[in-house]
Motif scaffolding. Structure first.
Motif, short mmCIF file in Angstrom:
data_model
loop_
_atom_site.label_atom_id
_atom_site.label_comp_id
_atom_site.label_asym_id
_atom_site.label_seq_id
_atom_site.Cartn_x
_atom_site.Cartn_y
_atom_site.Cartn_z
N LEU A 174 -8.17 1.97 -7.59
CA LEU A 174 -7.74 3.34 -7.28
C LEU A 174 -6.49 3.72 -8.07
O LEU A 174 -6.39 4.80 -8.67
N VAL A 175 -5.53 2.81 -8.08
CA VAL A 175 -4.25 3.09 -8.76
C VAL A 175 -4.46 3.19 -10.27
O VAL A 175 -3.96 4.12 -10.92
N ALA A 176 -5.26 2.28 -10.82
CA ALA A 176 -5.50 2.31 -12.28
C ALA A 176 -6.14 3.64 -12.67
O ALA A 176 -5.76 4.26 -13.68
N GLU A 177 -7.09 4.09 -11.87
CA GLU A 177 -7.79 5.34 -12.18
C GLU A 177 -6.83 6.53 -12.13
O GLU A 177 -6.86 7.42 -12.99
N ALA A 178 -5.95 6.52 -11.12
CA ALA A 178 -5.01 7.65 -10.99
C ALA A 178 -4.10 7.73 -12.21
O ALA A 178 -3.85 8.81 -12.73
N TYR A 179 -3.61 6.59 -12.68
CA TYR A 179 -2.75 6.62 -13.87
C TYR A 179 -3.52 7.21 -15.05
O TYR A 179 -3.01 8.04 -15.80
N ARG A 180 -4.75 6.75 -15.21
CA ARG A 180 -5.58 7.25 -16.33
C ARG A 180 -5.76 8.76 -16.23
O ARG A 180 -5.54 9.50 -17.18
N ASN A 181 -6.09 9.22 -15.02
CA ASN A 181 -6.36 10.66 -14.84
C ASN A 181 -5.14 11.52 -15.13
O ASN A 181 -5.27 12.65 -15.55
N HIS A 182 -3.96 10.96 -14.87
CA HIS A 182 -2.74 11.74 -15.10
C HIS A 182 -2.15 11.50 -16.48
O HIS A 182 -1.04 11.96 -16.78
N GLY A 183 -2.83 10.73 -17.30
CA GLY A 183 -2.39 10.53 -18.68
C GLY A 183 -1.22 9.57 -18.85
O GLY A 183 -0.43 9.71 -19.78
N GLY B 254 22.21 -2.15 -6.49
CA GLY B 254 20.82 -1.72 -6.36
C GLY B 254 20.75 -0.38 -5.65
O GLY B 254 21.78 0.16 -5.23
N PHE B 255 19.55 0.14 -5.55
CA PHE B 255 19.33 1.41 -4.84
C PHE B 255 18.31 1.15 -3.74
O PHE B 255 17.51 0.22 -3.84
N MET B 256 18.35 1.98 -2.70
CA MET B 256 17.38 1.77 -1.62
C MET B 256 16.78 3.10 -1.19
O MET B 256 17.48 4.11 -1.12
N LEU B 257 15.50 3.08 -0.91
CA LEU B 257 14.83 4.25 -0.34
C LEU B 257 14.03 3.72 0.85
O LEU B 257 13.21 2.81 0.69
N LEU B 258 14.30 4.27 2.04
CA LEU B 258 13.58 3.78 3.21
C LEU B 258 12.17 4.36 3.23
O LEU B 258 11.96 5.49 2.77
N GLU B 259 11.25 3.61 3.79
CA GLU B 259 9.86 4.06 3.75
C GLU B 259 9.68 5.40 4.47
O GLU B 259 8.86 6.21 4.09
N GLU C 183 7.47 13.14 -4.28
CA GLU C 183 8.48 13.97 -4.92
C GLU C 183 9.82 13.22 -5.00
O GLU C 183 10.49 13.22 -6.03
N ARG C 184 10.16 12.58 -3.89
CA ARG C 184 11.44 11.86 -3.83
C ARG C 184 11.46 10.70 -4.84
O ARG C 184 12.43 10.50 -5.57
N LEU C 185 10.35 9.98 -4.86
CA LEU C 185 10.27 8.83 -5.76
C LEU C 185 10.34 9.32 -7.22
O LEU C 185 11.09 8.76 -8.04
N HIS D 189 0.83 -1.20 0.00
CA HIS D 189 0.00 0.00 0.00
C HIS D 189 0.88 1.26 0.00
O HIS D 189 0.60 2.21 -0.74
N ALA D 190 1.94 1.27 0.80
CA ALA D 190 2.78 2.48 0.90
C ALA D 190 3.42 2.81 -0.45
O ALA D 190 3.50 3.98 -0.84
N ILE D 191 3.85 1.79 -1.16
CA ILE D 191 4.47 2.04 -2.48
C ILE D 191 3.39 2.51 -3.46
O ILE D 191 3.60 3.43 -4.25
N ASN D 192 2.20 1.90 -3.37
CA ASN D 192 1.11 2.33 -4.26
C ASN D 192 0.81 3.81 -4.07
O ASN D 192 0.69 4.58 -5.03
N MET D 193 0.69 4.22 -2.79
CA MET D 193 0.33 5.61 -2.51
C MET D 193 1.46 6.56 -2.90
O MET D 193 1.22 7.65 -3.42
N ALA D 194 2.70 6.14 -2.67
CA ALA D 194 3.84 7.00 -3.03
C ALA D 194 3.87 7.20 -4.54
O ALA D 194 4.15 8.30 -5.04
N MET D 195 3.57 6.14 -5.27
CA MET D 195 3.60 6.26 -6.74
C MET D 195 2.50 7.21 -7.20
O MET D 195 2.72 8.04 -8.09
N LEU D 196 1.33 7.13 -6.57
CA LEU D 196 0.26 8.06 -6.94
C LEU D 196 0.69 9.51 -6.65
O LEU D 196 0.45 10.42 -7.45
N ALA D 197 1.36 9.68 -5.52
CA ALA D 197 1.82 11.03 -5.17
C ALA D 197 2.94 11.49 -6.10
O ALA D 197 3.18 12.69 -6.27
#
Ligand code: UD1
Length: 371
Positions: free
Chosen positions: A241-250, A317-322, A328-330, A208-216
């Motif tokens: 929710l995620v599919a709709e956000a991608y669509r809305n942002h083109g 590899g690269f790492m980003l802590l939650e 913005e960071r992502l 869920h956290a990655i999903n929300m970060a990607m939407l942001a």
């Protein structure tokens, strides 16, 4: 010969078991495999879907829970032990392997009580409680990362890597890594701005956290929407929710709750953004993919972070802590890597250098030796 594989709960435990089953069955057409798990685990769906037989037993966690749930958990384990003995008497395996997860505890203990050869496989840098307990009773402990060896008896522990399913191994065998020139052509040829393919997934259950970060991140990435080709595995809850956000942002994105053919999606990806579960790491490294790990911060003993660190030390590899994760960071990291094909290529190549492709073969060889 008959091999019983016990455990699961999550894909990270179960899929290495399926990889061992595939290897064991390939040795002799007369070989048979039986999986044993719990009805709440991923095995209840994934094992029959993969065409294997599954028996269910009762088992539950005990660690870190309050009084009543601990008593309930212990009672379920005792019942699971009795069920395991019954399965062993009826099916009569030649050997038993635990892959971690609750169901492996009563089954491996029951098998040891009946003097059957027993093995466990540990996927993580920091072992789970089940495997720590079982290590004393088994003939061999197979481990994925050297980091976990200090938790197990020296004489019987063997570093094998994490067994990979055939779909992944076949993909790796058929793949020639692209050269820098090809990557340049792909990304900057035809006037620049070729596709950059992202594969985002959150382990076997989605994150869920990655999903929300990607939407942001999407508003910050809109300028690159035409370049980004995104495959996003969300888990069951966030898919719509995620599919709709991608669509809305083109954005051109393929959103799925769960992916059966992981190998096909790995193959296409330029950058993978994912949790740092042990089996995920084994797969992305085998596929030679540059990866941004976002470890699940609540994994027992923070083991996902430790899994990832084992690779980061080597630049693989690269790492980003939650706690540092924001849209913005992502977006910033995605943008930076999309603009730097050399870094992406080099990181993927270093990851591939750390891959272990022969874990299932070594494990089955070792199991056969003890018979
Ligand atoms: C939250 C938690 O505690 N997770 C643990 C769990 O993670 P989890 O079950 O997420 O396991 P991993 O990340 O290690 O592996 C995920 C597995 O699921 C497969 N997959 C994933 C998504 C999908 O759509 N389709 C699919 O087939 C992947 O290809 C991979 O084989 O077990 C791992 C191995 O013990 C641990 O390292 C993780 O810390």
């Amino acid at each position: 010969m008959r091999l019983l594989i016990a455990g699961g709960g999550t894909g990270g435990h179960l899929f290495p078991g399926i990889a061992v089953a595939e290897e064991f069955l390939s040795r002799d057409p007369a070989n048979e495999v039986l999986f044993v798990g719990t009805e709440r685990g991923i095995e209840a769906r994934a094992v029959p879907a993969a065409g294997y037989r599954l028996e269910l037993i009762s088992a539950a966690g005990i660690r870190g829970k309050g009084g009543l749930s601990q008593i309930r958990g212990a009672a379920m384990m005792f019942y699971g032990y009795a069920q395991s003995r019954k399965i062993l008497k009826e099916w009569r395996p030649d050997m038993v392997m635990g892959v971690g997860g609750y169901a492996s505890l009563p089954m491996v203990l029951a098998a040891r009580g009946m003097r059957l050869p027993c093995f466990i496989h540990e996927q993580n840098a920091i072992p789970g409680l089940t495997n720590r307990l079982l290590a004393k009773f088994v003939d061999r402990v197979f481990i994925t990362l050297d980091e976990s060896s200090r938790f197990f008896p020296k004489g019987k522990t063997l570093l094998t890597g994490n067994p990979l399913r055939r779909q992944i191994l076949e993909m790796v065998a058929g793949q020639t890594p692209p050269s820098i020139a090809e990557i340049h052509q792909q990304q900057y040829g035809n006037g620049g701005g070729g596709p950059f393919r992202l594969f985002i997934f959150g382990g076997s259950q989605g994150a869920h956290a990655i999903n929300m970060a990607m939407l942001a991140a999407l508003p910050h990435l809109e300028r690159y929407a035409a370049r980004l080709e995104i495959t996003h595995q969300t888990g069951e809850k966030d898919a719509a929710l995620v599919a709709e956000a991608y669509r809305n942002h083109g954005f051109n994105a393929s959103v799925m709750p769960f992916i059966q053919d992981m190998a096909a999606v790995y193959r296409r990806a330029d950058l993978v953004i994912c949790r740092a579960g042990a089996t995920t790491i084994a797969e992305v490294t085998a596929c030679g993919k540059a990866c941004l790990f976002i470890p699940f911060p609540f994994a027992v003993d923070d083991h996902q972070r430790r899994n990832a660190e084992a690779f980061l030390k080597k630049g693989a590899g690269f790492m980003l802590l939650e706690r540092e994760l924001s849209g913005e960071r992502l977006a910033g990291i995605i943008h930076e890597l999309a603009e730097s094909p050399e870094t992406v290529q080099r990181t993927g190549a270093l990851a591939f250098g750390l891959a272990r492709l022969d874990a299932a073969r070594i494990i089955v060889d070792e199991m056969m030796k003890t018979l």
